[in-house]
Design a protein around this motif. Structure first.
Motif, mmCIF file in Angstrom:
data_model
loop_
_atom_site.group_PDB
_atom_site.id
_atom_site.type_symbol
_atom_site.label_atom_id
_atom_site.label_comp_id
_atom_site.label_asym_id
_atom_site.label_seq_id
_atom_site.Cartn_x
_atom_site.Cartn_y
_atom_site.Cartn_z
ATOM 1 N N ASP A 1 0.446 9.286 -9.826
ATOM 2 C CA ASP A 1 0.600 9.052 -8.642
ATOM 3 C C ASP A 1 1.610 7.517 -8.275
ATOM 4 O O ASP A 1 0.883 6.576 -9.421
ATOM 5 C CB ASP A 1 -0.751 8.962 -8.230
ATOM 6 C CG ASP A 1 -1.388 10.023 -7.770
ATOM 7 O OD1 ASP A 1 -0.669 11.027 -8.333
ATOM 8 O OD2 ASP A 1 -2.364 10.176 -7.168
ATOM 9 N N GLU B 1 0.749 5.578 0.779
ATOM 10 C CA GLU B 1 -0.472 6.650 1.082
ATOM 11 C C GLU B 1 -1.705 7.807 -0.184
ATOM 12 O O GLU B 1 -0.578 7.979 -1.067
ATOM 13 C CB GLU B 1 0.102 7.447 1.539
ATOM 14 C CG GLU B 1 -0.827 8.766 2.299
ATOM 15 C CD GLU B 1 -0.036 9.473 3.446
ATOM 16 O OE1 GLU B 1 -0.653 10.612 3.597
ATOM 17 O OE2 GLU B 1 1.255 9.059 4.011
ATOM 18 N N GLU B 2 -1.996 6.905 -0.536
ATOM 19 C CA GLU B 2 -2.879 7.707 -1.901
ATOM 20 C C GLU B 2 -3.780 9.253 -1.762
ATOM 21 O O GLU B 2 -3.709 9.343 -0.988
ATOM 22 C CB GLU B 2 -4.411 6.419 -2.247
ATOM 23 C CG GLU B 2 -4.242 5.128 -2.341
ATOM 24 C CD GLU B 2 -5.140 4.811 -3.500
ATOM 25 O OE1 GLU B 2 -5.950 4.664 -2.736
ATOM 26 O OE2 GLU B 2 -5.112 3.632 -4.203
ATOM 27 N N ARG B 3 -3.739 10.005 -2.970
ATOM 28 C CA ARG B 3 -3.743 11.299 -3.483
ATOM 29 C C ARG B 3 -5.248 11.332 -2.381
ATOM 30 O O ARG B 3 -6.228 11.039 -2.945
ATOM 31 C CB ARG B 3 -3.927 11.495 -4.432
ATOM 32 C CG ARG B 3 -4.083 13.256 -4.127
ATOM 33 C CD ARG B 3 -4.347 13.098 -5.938
ATOM 34 N NE ARG B 3 -3.361 13.882 -5.921
ATOM 35 C CZ ARG B 3 -2.088 14.188 -6.533
ATOM 36 N NH1 ARG B 3 -2.504 15.351 -6.228
ATOM 37 N NH2 ARG B 3 -1.280 13.739 -7.008
ATOM 38 N N ILE B 4 -5.664 12.031 -1.640
ATOM 39 C CA ILE B 4 -6.568 12.282 -1.260
ATOM 40 C C ILE B 4 -7.415 14.128 -1.645
ATOM 41 O O ILE B 4 -6.994 14.510 -1.678
ATOM 42 C CB ILE B 4 -6.876 12.661 0.908
ATOM 43 C CG1 ILE B 4 -6.166 11.422 0.995
ATOM 44 C CG2 ILE B 4 -8.716 13.192 0.989
ATOM 45 C CD1 ILE B 4 -7.127 10.610 1.060
ATOM 46 N N THR C 1 -13.693 13.707 2.440
ATOM 47 C CA THR C 1 -12.827 13.097 1.313
ATOM 48 C C THR C 1 -12.970 12.246 0.764
ATOM 49 O O THR C 1 -13.742 11.010 0.785
ATOM 50 C CB THR C 1 -11.446 13.004 2.349
ATOM 51 O OG1 THR C 1 -11.841 12.253 2.959
ATOM 52 C CG2 THR C 1 -10.999 14.106 3.455
ATOM 53 N N ARG C 2 -12.234 11.855 -0.346
ATOM 54 C CA ARG C 2 -12.260 10.769 -1.009
ATOM 55 C C ARG C 2 -11.350 10.447 -2.018
ATOM 56 O O ARG C 2 -10.392 11.665 -2.073
ATOM 57 C CB ARG C 2 -13.582 10.679 -2.459
ATOM 58 C CG ARG C 2 -14.858 11.120 -2.064
ATOM 59 C CD ARG C 2 -15.236 9.595 -1.633
ATOM 60 N NE ARG C 2 -16.799 9.683 -1.674
ATOM 61 C CZ ARG C 2 -17.315 9.954 -0.583
ATOM 62 N NH1 ARG C 2 -16.922 10.513 0.819
ATOM 63 N NH2 ARG C 2 -19.089 9.522 -0.513
ATOM 64 N N GLU C 3 -10.452 9.178 -0.995
ATOM 65 C CA GLU C 3 -9.069 8.316 -2.286
ATOM 66 C C GLU C 3 -9.571 9.010 -3.644
ATOM 67 O O GLU C 3 -10.246 8.219 -4.446
ATOM 68 C CB GLU C 3 -8.877 7.312 -1.442
ATOM 69 C CG GLU C 3 -8.704 6.979 0.039
ATOM 70 C CD GLU C 3 -8.261 5.699 0.308
ATOM 71 O OE1 GLU C 3 -8.637 4.268 -0.754
ATOM 72 O OE2 GLU C 3 -7.477 5.250 1.646
ATOM 73 N N TYR C 4 -8.331 9.541 -4.036
ATOM 74 C CA TYR C 4 -8.223 9.466 -5.527
ATOM 75 C C TYR C 4 -7.767 9.448 -6.106
ATOM 76 O O TYR C 4 -6.487 11.252 -6.463
ATOM 77 C CB TYR C 4 -9.336 10.953 -5.781
ATOM 78 C CG TYR C 4 -10.047 11.343 -6.845
ATOM 79 C CD1 TYR C 4 -11.164 11.305 -7.420
ATOM 80 C CD2 TYR C 4 -8.720 11.437 -7.767
ATOM 81 C CE1 TYR C 4 -11.817 11.669 -9.155
ATOM 82 C CE2 TYR C 4 -9.126 11.906 -9.596
ATOM 83 C CZ TYR C 4 -11.072 11.884 -9.809
ATOM 84 O OH TYR C 4 -11.688 12.424 -10.610
ATOM 85 N N PRO C 5 -6.527 8.683 -7.095
ATOM 86 C CA PRO C 5 -5.076 8.921 -7.081
ATOM 87 C C PRO C 5 -5.542 8.973 -8.476
ATOM 88 O O PRO C 5 -6.797 8.585 -9.299
ATOM 89 C CB PRO C 5 -4.905 6.532 -7.779
ATOM 90 C CG PRO C 5 -6.373 6.419 -6.887
ATOM 91 C CD PRO C 5 -7.410 7.017 -6.850
ATOM 92 N N ASP D 1 0.834 -1.514 -0.024
ATOM 93 C CA ASP D 1 0.159 -0.312 -0.089
ATOM 94 C C ASP D 1 0.828 1.472 0.280
ATOM 95 O O ASP D 1 2.110 1.162 0.283
ATOM 96 C CB ASP D 1 -0.989 0.131 1.454
ATOM 97 C CG ASP D 1 -2.307 -0.726 0.966
ATOM 98 O OD1 ASP D 1 -2.434 -1.700 0.192
ATOM 99 O OD2 ASP D 1 -2.592 -1.092 2.397
#
Length: 722
Positions: free
Chosen positions: A236, A207-210, A228-232, A205
């Motif tokens: 990235d 740390e994905e873009r938020i 917020t949403r995780e949004y690669p 894993d």
């Protein structure tokens, strides 16, 4: 003289006053024409029901007196009234030996002579939207997935970062592997059939873009909300995973060879062969240049690329790929564009070589509908197979796995749907239509595709009597005169051939599909919502969209800003030469999402042709949008093409009138994509209009208020009929 300043002030006040509050009249006009377009068309859709043995087909036809149930013996091709007296019914089903069941007002009844006796109906077929879900499942879900081995002796556990294996017979437990900097073992084990081995994913894993959202005016409270949403996004760092193979006999675990899956975007479809030694999975490379099947021979401890699908542009994976293993992987059905057209291949599952190209020619397989392993044949949706027809029309065909012999199952000059085969497999029902041809429902023979009889032909006489302008297909050559470009023309009601009308293009040039409607539909959103207000509306599939040749489609590679515009303009010029009512001095354009990117792009790159644009929720910069969609066409790593294709980069080139709309909490396309365009337009001192839709998500430009504002915008900048 003293009154002059006051007069000027009053005049300027009147000029500045907006035309507020005309949504009611907008809805009234739109709704009135919608009602006209929805004038009943008899036999537009024909419901059918087969007897379990295929000996009888029941179907309902519309008549002036109401629905009438018909019964047909497919062997003879002759139909007759199924029920004496034609009673009213809501639903019907065919039972054993031609039994007929009706659902009337009081409930289900069985037809026995002239009587309707209460009875339970036979089980109905699955709903159409469920049939695909009940089809063949991918290899991964066919495997034995459990913490316990198939023979019950072994049990796997994940505890304190370790993979543990317990021998339930001897009561002993041992550690097989531990989590480390390379990732963590997760999920359930996939067991080999003989319980000697199992595979697990090791996942790493990041740390994905938020993406942060502020909902300014929520309905349930006064103060704004934040979420917020995780949004690669493209470029990235992303989560990755790879399978490991573990043995119950004490052998060292086998990690996937990193060289075989360098730069992974996704690894998926983990599955064992029945020999319990060979494990396969699919590998999709970052940037979509490779879609390979990897094989791990756990006995020989060797790994290789079994099936290699590679491209110097992209391999069209999502929504396009197909893989089906036959005879325990001895054969593989595989979809590929390797000869320049999307076709189905039979591969040798032992070495990945091609045993047979099952389909071939300058046409494409659109979808594999069904694989019949017993009879060794495949049911396909195809298009482009009839050169005299629109290459996007859907047809059905079956192909032999053993010989590659293709049997066309449809032939009418139109697009086909509602394919339903009889239980005994000897016959099928299918419907065809065009945008300007009401549907025809046919019964055909599976053996050779020959027509048995026409069950019903839709009667659109009442609709046509209203004068409602049916959409018209139109075809013209592309920018170089090489490809046929297909589109449709939607005229306004009360169309006057003596007048000229502004033209609005409804655009979506996303490379994942083609978008011009092909089947019967007298009211097409959002085209007719605009056309009824006095515009000619067109939709076109230009170069870079899918469902044609690889050459036609891959034109989009690192080139989304092109969006087929030179093809679209050539098409409109050809259409206007035939129909001078199309005023090409007043051309507007609208689109949402990728279409929003396209609509603004029209004003940046072709502002001499397009005079006004409405761009909703556009992914205006491909670096700002979701990773999987954009890297599929724009590649990885991020190159200079991303900036060159960005509307933000070229905002200074804006010509004409622009209205931007966006949902405040759009979780599909980051709304910042629109706001960054706004910043660039302001920096370039460009005038534009902006409509933020508070509290709304993706596609809010199709809400009624935004639709009304869009029409008002086009009227203001393009005018009406002249």
């Amino acid at each position: 003289m003293k009154a002059r300043p006051v007069l000027l002030f009053l005049l300027s006040l009147a000029a500045a006053r907006a035309d507020h509050g005309n949504l009611a009249s907008f809805n009234e006009l739109t709704g009135r024409w919608y009602g006209v377009a929805k004038t009943p068309v008899l036999n537009e859709t024909v419901e059918v029901s087969w007897a379990p043995d295929g000996s009888v087909l029941l179907f309902a036809v519309d008549t002036a007196e109401g629905k009438r149930l018909m019964k047909l013996d497919p062997a003879r091709g002759q139909s007759e009234a199924a029920v004496p007296g034609s009673p009213a019914f809501k639903e019907f089903r065919a039972g054993e030996k031609g039994g007929i069941f009706l659902r009337v007002e009081e409930g289900w009844r069985k037809v026995e002579g002239e009587k309707l006796n209460e009875a339970e109906p036979p089980e109905g077929p699955p709903r159409r939207d469920e049939r695909r879900r009940r089809g063949p499942r991918p290899a991964e879900s066919r495997q034995h997935v459990s913490w316990q081995s198939p023979d019950g002796r072994w049990e796997v556990a994940l505890r304190e970062g370790a993979v543990l294996l317990k021998d339930t017979k001897e009561g002993k437990e041992r550690e097989l592997a531990k989590n480390d900097d390379g990732g963590e073992f997760r999920g359930e084990p996939v067991w080999a059939p003989d319980s000697s081995r199992f595979a697990m994913w090791k996942e790493k894993d990041v740390e994905e873009r938020i993406v942060h959202y502020i909902e300014s005016s929520p309905k349930d409270q006064l103060q704004p909300k934040h979420f917020t949403r995780e949004y690669p996004k493209p470029g990235d760092t992303i989560d990755t995973r790879a399978p490991w193979v573990f043995s119950t006999t004490g052998e060292e675990p086998i990690a996937t060879d990193a060289g075989l899956i360098a730069n992974p975007f996704e690894c998926r479809e983990l599955g064992w062969r029945q020999d319990s030694r060979r494990l396969t999975f699919e590998y999709i490379e970052r940037g979509f240049g490779k879609h390979n099947i990897i094989e791990i021979d756990s006995t020989e401890r060797k790994q290789r690329v079994l099936v290699r699908e590679e491209s110097d542009t992209f391999v069209f994976v999502y929504g396009n790929a197909f893989r089906r293993e036959l005879n325990d992987g001895e054969e593989i059905l595989w979809m590929s564009e390797r000869d320049g057209w999307k076709h189905l291949y039979l591969l040798d599952g032992r070495d990945g070589s091609t045993r047979r190209q099952l389909t071939k020619g300058e046409w494409v397989v659109r979808e594999v509908e069904q694989v019949d392993e017993k009879n060794r044949e495949v049911l396909l949706k195809i298009s482009g197979c009839y050169k005299e027809q629109d290459p996007y029309y859907i047809h059905y065909a079956r192909v032999s796995i053993d010989t590659g012999k293709l049997v066309p199952l449809t032939e009418a000059n139109g697009t086909h749907d509602r394919f339903e085969r009889s239980p005994d497999g000897k016959y099928y029902v299918c419907r065809w239509s065009r945008v300007n041809q009401a549907p025809v429902t046919e019964l055909r023979r599976w053996e050779d595709g020959k027509l048995v009889t026409e069950l019903a032909k839709a009667d659109d006489a009442k609709l046509r009597a209203t004068g409602w302008p049916i959409a018209e297909p139109f075809v013209a050559k592309d920018r170089e005169g090489k490809f046929d470009i297909h589109g449709i023309i939607c005229r306004p009601p009360d169309f006057d051939p003596a007048k000229k009308y502004p033209v609005i293009e409804n655009i979506y040039a996303g490379p994942q599909d083609s978008f011009v409607p092909k089947g019967w539909n007298p009211w097409m959103m959002p085209k007719h919502e605009i056309a009824v207000h006095g515009f000619i509306v067109v939709q076109i599939d230009g170069r870079g969209t899918a469902n044609r040749s690889r050459e036609f489609h891959h034109f989009c590679y690192k080139n989304l800003k092109d969006a087929g515009f030179p093809d679209r303009m050539a098409w409109m010029k050809a259409a206007a030469a035939k129909y001078p009512q199309m005023d090409l001095e007043r051309v507007g354009i609208l689109g949402g999402s990728a279409g929003g990117q396209n609509a603004l792009g029209a004003m940046l790159f072709h502002g001499d042709f397009y005079k006004a644009a409405v761009a909703d929720c556009g992914c205006h910069d491909n670096r700002m949008d979701k990773i999987w969609w954009n890297e599929q066409w724009m590649d990885w790593p991020i190159g200079p093409e991303y900036a060159d294709n960005s509307n933000v980069t070229h905002a200074k080139n804006l010509k004409g009138a622009l209205l931007l709309t966006v949902g405040e909490v759009d979780t599909n396309v980051d709304p910042s994509s629109t706001y960054q365009v706004i910043n660039a337009l302001i920096a370039a001192d460009k005038d534009f209009e902006f409509l933020p839709m508070t509290g709304r998500n993706h596609g809010s430009g199709e809400e009624r208020y935004a639709q009304r504002r869009r029409v008002d915008f086009f009227k203001a900048h393009l005018g009406g009929e002249r």
